[in-house]
Scaffold this motif. Structure first.
Motif, PDB file in Angstrom:
ATOM      1  N   UNK A  39       0.846  -1.193   0.000  1.00 12.48           N
ATOM      2  CA  UNK A  39       0.000   0.000   0.000  1.00 12.48           C
ATOM      3  C   UNK A  39       0.889   1.253   0.000  1.00 12.48           C
ATOM      4  N   UNK A  40       0.314   2.301  -0.548  1.00 11.17           N
ATOM      5  CA  UNK A  40       1.027   3.577  -0.510  1.00 11.17           C
ATOM      6  C   UNK A  40       0.526   4.311   0.727  1.00 11.17           C
ATOM      7  N   UNK A  41       1.434   4.855   1.527  1.00  5.99           N
ATOM      8  CA  UNK A  41       1.003   5.603   2.714  1.00  5.99           C
ATOM      9  C   UNK A  41       1.030   7.095   2.401  1.00  5.99           C
ATOM     10  N   UNK A  42       0.068   7.860   2.913  1.00  8.18           N
ATOM     11  CA  UNK A  42       0.175   9.315   2.751  1.00  8.18           C
ATOM     12  C   UNK A  42       1.451   9.804   3.420  1.00  8.18           C
ATOM     13  N   UNK A  43       2.416  10.170   2.631  1.00 12.63           N
ATOM     14  CA  UNK A  43       3.727  10.533   3.193  1.00 12.63           C
ATOM     15  C   UNK A  43       4.546  11.150   2.075  1.00 12.63           C
ATOM     16  N   UNK A  44       5.375  12.146   2.430  1.00 17.77           N
ATOM     17  CA  UNK A  44       6.258  12.729   1.435  1.00 17.77           C
ATOM     18  C   UNK A  44       7.271  11.705   0.925  1.00 17.77           C
ATOM     19  N   UNK A  45       7.555  10.716   1.759  1.00 17.91           N
ATOM     20  CA  UNK A  45       8.577   9.737   1.371  1.00 17.91           C
ATOM     21  C   UNK A  45       9.971  10.346   1.381  1.00 17.91           C
ATOM     22  N   UNK A 204       1.914  18.471  -0.229  1.00 22.44           N
ATOM     23  CA  UNK A 204       1.113  18.456   0.990  1.00 22.44           C
ATOM     24  C   UNK A 204       1.322  19.707   1.813  1.00 22.44           C
ATOM     25  N   UNK A 205       0.498  19.827   2.820  1.00 26.55           N
ATOM     26  CA  UNK A 205       0.621  20.923   3.770  1.00 26.55           C
ATOM     27  C   UNK A 205       0.360  20.339   5.154  1.00 26.55           C
ATOM     28  N   UNK A 206       1.155  20.762   6.121  1.00 34.05           N
ATOM     29  CA  UNK A 206       0.975  20.229   7.470  1.00 34.05           C
ATOM     30  C   UNK A 206       1.021  21.337   8.494  1.00 34.05           C
ATOM     31  N   UNK A 207       0.241  21.165   9.537  1.00 39.53           N
ATOM     32  CA  UNK A 207       0.269  22.115  10.647  1.00 39.53           C
ATOM     33  C   UNK A 207      -0.308  21.434  11.877  1.00 39.53           C
ATOM     34  N   UNK A 232      -3.816  15.711 -10.837  1.00 36.92           N
ATOM     35  CA  UNK A 232      -3.996  15.128  -9.492  1.00 36.92           C
ATOM     36  C   UNK A 232      -4.466  13.683  -9.646  1.00 36.92           C
ATOM     37  N   UNK A 233      -3.716  12.746  -9.052  1.00 35.50           N
ATOM     38  CA  UNK A 233      -4.125  11.334  -9.147  1.00 35.50           C
ATOM     39  C   UNK A 233      -4.884  10.888  -7.902  1.00 35.50           C
ATOM     40  N   UNK A 234      -4.560  11.450  -6.758  1.00 36.42           N
ATOM     41  CA  UNK A 234      -5.324  11.133  -5.540  1.00 36.42           C
ATOM     42  C   UNK A 234      -5.054  12.203  -4.487  1.00 36.42           C
ATOM     43  N   UNK A 235      -5.913  12.237  -3.486  1.00 32.44           N
ATOM     44  CA  UNK A 235      -5.669  13.159  -2.379  1.00 32.44           C
ATOM     45  C   UNK A 235      -5.638  12.392  -1.061  1.00 32.44           C
ATOM     46  N   UNK A 236      -5.185  13.043  -0.012  1.00 31.96           N
ATOM     47  CA  UNK A 236      -5.114  12.381   1.288  1.00 31.96           C
ATOM     48  C   UNK A 236      -5.242  13.405   2.406  1.00 31.96           C
ATOM     49  N   UNK A 237      -5.653  12.933   3.551  1.00 32.44           N
ATOM     50  CA  UNK A 237      -5.604  13.718   4.792  1.00 32.44           C
ATOM     51  C   UNK A 237      -5.162  12.737   5.861  1.00 32.44           C
ATOM     52  N   UNK A 238      -4.196  13.115   6.656  1.00 29.53           N
ATOM     53  CA  UNK A 238      -3.683  12.172   7.651  1.00 29.53           C
ATOM     54  C   UNK A 238      -3.132  12.929   8.848  1.00 29.53           C
ATOM     55  N   UNK A 239      -3.270  12.315   9.998  1.00 27.95           N
ATOM     56  CA  UNK A 239      -2.669  12.901  11.200  1.00 27.95           C
ATOM     57  C   UNK A 239      -1.227  12.425  11.319  1.00 27.95           C
ATOM     58  N   UNK A 240      -0.464  13.159  12.082  1.00 24.39           N
ATOM     59  CA  UNK A 240       0.918  12.774  12.351  1.00 24.39           C
ATOM     60  C   UNK A 240       1.317  13.333  13.713  1.00 24.39           C
ATOM     61  N   UNK A 241       2.321  12.740  14.355  1.00 22.25           N
ATOM     62  CA  UNK A 241       2.794  13.332  15.607  1.00 22.25           C
ATOM     63  C   UNK A 241       3.424  14.690  15.295  1.00 22.25           C
ATOM     64  N   UNK A 242       3.031  15.726  16.039  1.00 19.68           N
ATOM     65  CA  UNK A 242       3.588  17.067  15.802  1.00 19.68           C
ATOM     66  C   UNK A 242       3.531  17.776  17.161  1.00 19.68           C
ATOM     67  N   UNK A 243       4.466  17.471  18.004  1.00 20.29           N
ATOM     68  CA  UNK A 243       4.401  17.912  19.403  1.00 20.29           C
ATOM     69  C   UNK A 243       4.588  19.417  19.537  1.00 20.29           C
ATOM     70  N   UNK A 244       3.741  20.034  20.365  1.00 27.11           N
ATOM     71  CA  UNK A 244       3.949  21.442  20.729  1.00 27.11           C
ATOM     72  C   UNK A 244       4.386  21.552  22.191  1.00 27.11           C
ATOM     73  N   UNK A 245       4.226  20.487  22.938  1.00 25.85           N
ATOM     74  CA  UNK A 245       4.574  20.498  24.364  1.00 25.85           C
ATOM     75  C   UNK A 245       5.886  19.721  24.562  1.00 25.85           C
ATOM     76  N   UNK A 246       6.949  20.419  24.950  1.00 28.61           N
ATOM     77  CA  UNK A 246       8.240  19.728  25.105  1.00 28.61           C
ATOM     78  C   UNK A 246       8.175  18.566  26.100  1.00 28.61           C
TER      79      UNK A 246
END
Ligand SMILES: Cc1cc2nc3c(=O)[nH]c(=O)nc-3n(C[C@H](O)[C@H](O)[C@H](O)COP(=O)(O)OP(=O)(O)OC[C@H]3O[C@@H](n4cnc5c(N)ncnc54)[C@H](O)[C@@H]3O)c2cc1C
Length: 355
Positions: A39-45, A204-207, A232-246
């Motif tokens: 499978x292809x994962x939503x990821x910049x690779x 992609x865009x992440x925040x 555009x061949x496909x789109x995706x939306x995915x969560x990722x770890x993006x810590x704001x609290x040290x």
């Protein structure tokens, strides 16, 4: 005789598969559950130079990807700087990368069970793992089941919203020859990326999760103005770890003979979202702790080897995502010199921030 004969790993992404590989090298034959391949994962690779240095086997995959010998940085006001560096990393398809690491694990002796884990329970000091067809038990379990980890929910609890990011994007064709690009945005703390690969480009865009509602509009505006003719061949939306609290990086990733690794543990760079490196790294350290029959060693190892670093990155967020910071960098005529000084880092602004 290895200390554990019955390790179960849930999740066969880079973290789980590499952990299984390292366990097998220590004589521990893990059962690795993952229903999803191929499978292809939503990821910049994007495989960074740091990742290749730490895990040299990655270099073998370069020929299947797109080497990032040029990195284009676009500031919030659309000023551009081109960074030429032949020693950067490369971008490649996650389908390919993940299959390769999984094959490495199986060649070393791990058993891949192509079934989805639908429930985990703790019964009499053992973990009981259920799939739709069968039930397995094990003394030790490794949670490598990604950002929505079942194991994490069952043990130390879900990742707080404040430490989660959201990414939205597209796989497109027709712009594979463009340089790898990072575009910074004034409205939100995050960035747009364009990672060309051999046959497609991941845009992609992440925040932070709380800015999720803005992502599609900002990205679509950018694509419309810069690349109106992409296919555009496909789109995706995915969560990722993006810590704001040290403090996120001070907490244990162990509970009841369960070790969490990779995204399930929340291990990704709080500035860039880079996670492949930390997936492999945590998988390796978990295997090391298991081989030494000392689970608590895992917490010590990840904190010392990369946890403190990720905590430091987290503390730099305000500075890194300050729009004027990138303007200054991009505008500086000496940018190229600065890049050469820090050429071992894809994410060059950080080094400046650290000073
Ligand atoms: C849009 C986006 C772009 C990114 N770009 C980059 C990048 O360019 N470079 C980079 O370094 N990082 C990037 N990352 C981060 C990177 O993708 C992750 O950090 C990395 O994949 C984590 O690896 P992992 O093995 O922990 O989890 P995953 O790769 O998510 O693998 C988890 C595996 O667990 C399996 N699984 C889940 N639940 C179960 C279950 N119940 N039973 C069985 N199996 C299960 C899934 O099928 C999956 O195969 C990006 C992330 C996103 C969302």
């Amino acid at each position: 005789m290895p200390p554990y004969e019955d390790v179960i790993i849930v999740g066969g992404g880079p973290a789980g598969a590499y952990c299984a590989h390292e366990l097998a090298r220590n004589g521990i034959r893990a059962k690795l559950f993952d229903h999803s391949h191929p499978r292809e994962k939503p990821c910049g690779g994007g495989v960074s130079k740091n990742a290749i240095e730490k895990f040299p086997f990655l270099e073998e995959f370069r020929s299947q990807g797109n080497t990032t010998s040029a990195l284009r940085i676009i500031s919030c006001t659309n000023k551009e700087a081109m960074v030429m560096n032949s020693s950067l990393g490369f971008n490649l398809s996650r389908q390919f990368l993940d299959e390769q690491i999984l094959n490495m694990a199986m060649d070393a002796g791990a058993e891949h069970i192509k079934e989805k884990v639908i429930n985990v329970e703790r019964i009499d000091d053992l973990w009981q793992v259920k799939t739709a067809k069968r039930c397995f038990t094990s003394k030790i379990i490794v949670g490598a089941d990604g950002i929505n980890s079942l194991l994490r929910k069952r043990t130390i609890g879900k990742i707080d919203r404040k430490n989660l990011g959201l990414a939205y994007g597209y796989f497109v064709t027709g712009i594979e020859k463009i340089p790898t690009t990072l575009k910074f945005i004034a409205e939100i703390p995050g960035y747009i990326w364009l990672f060309p690969r051999a046959k497609s480009t991941c845009i992609g865009i992440g925040s932070e999760l709380k800015y999720g509602i803005f992502l599609k509009r900002i990205l679509d505006d950018f694509i419309h103005s810069k690349y109106p003719n992409v296919n555009v061949t496909s789109n995706y939306a995915a969560m990722l770890p993006w810590a704001t609290d040290p403090n996120f990086f001070t907490k244990s990733r162990l509970s009841e003979n369960c070790i969490l690794i990779g995204d399930a543990a929340g291990f990704a760079d709080p500035l860039t979202g880079e996670g492949i490196l930390y997936a492999l790294w945590s998988g390796k350290l978990a295997a090391e702790a298991l081989a030494k029959n000392d689970l608590r060693l895992y917490d010590q190892l990840w904190k010392a080897q990369f946890g403190n670093y990720l905590q430091g990155r987290c503390k730099q967020r305000k500075q890194y995502f300050n729009p004027s910071f990138m303007e200054i960098l991009v505008a500086t005529q000496n940018l190229k010199t600065k890049v050469n000084l820090f050429k071992d880092k894809i994410h060059l602004p950080l080094r400046r921030a650290e000073r």
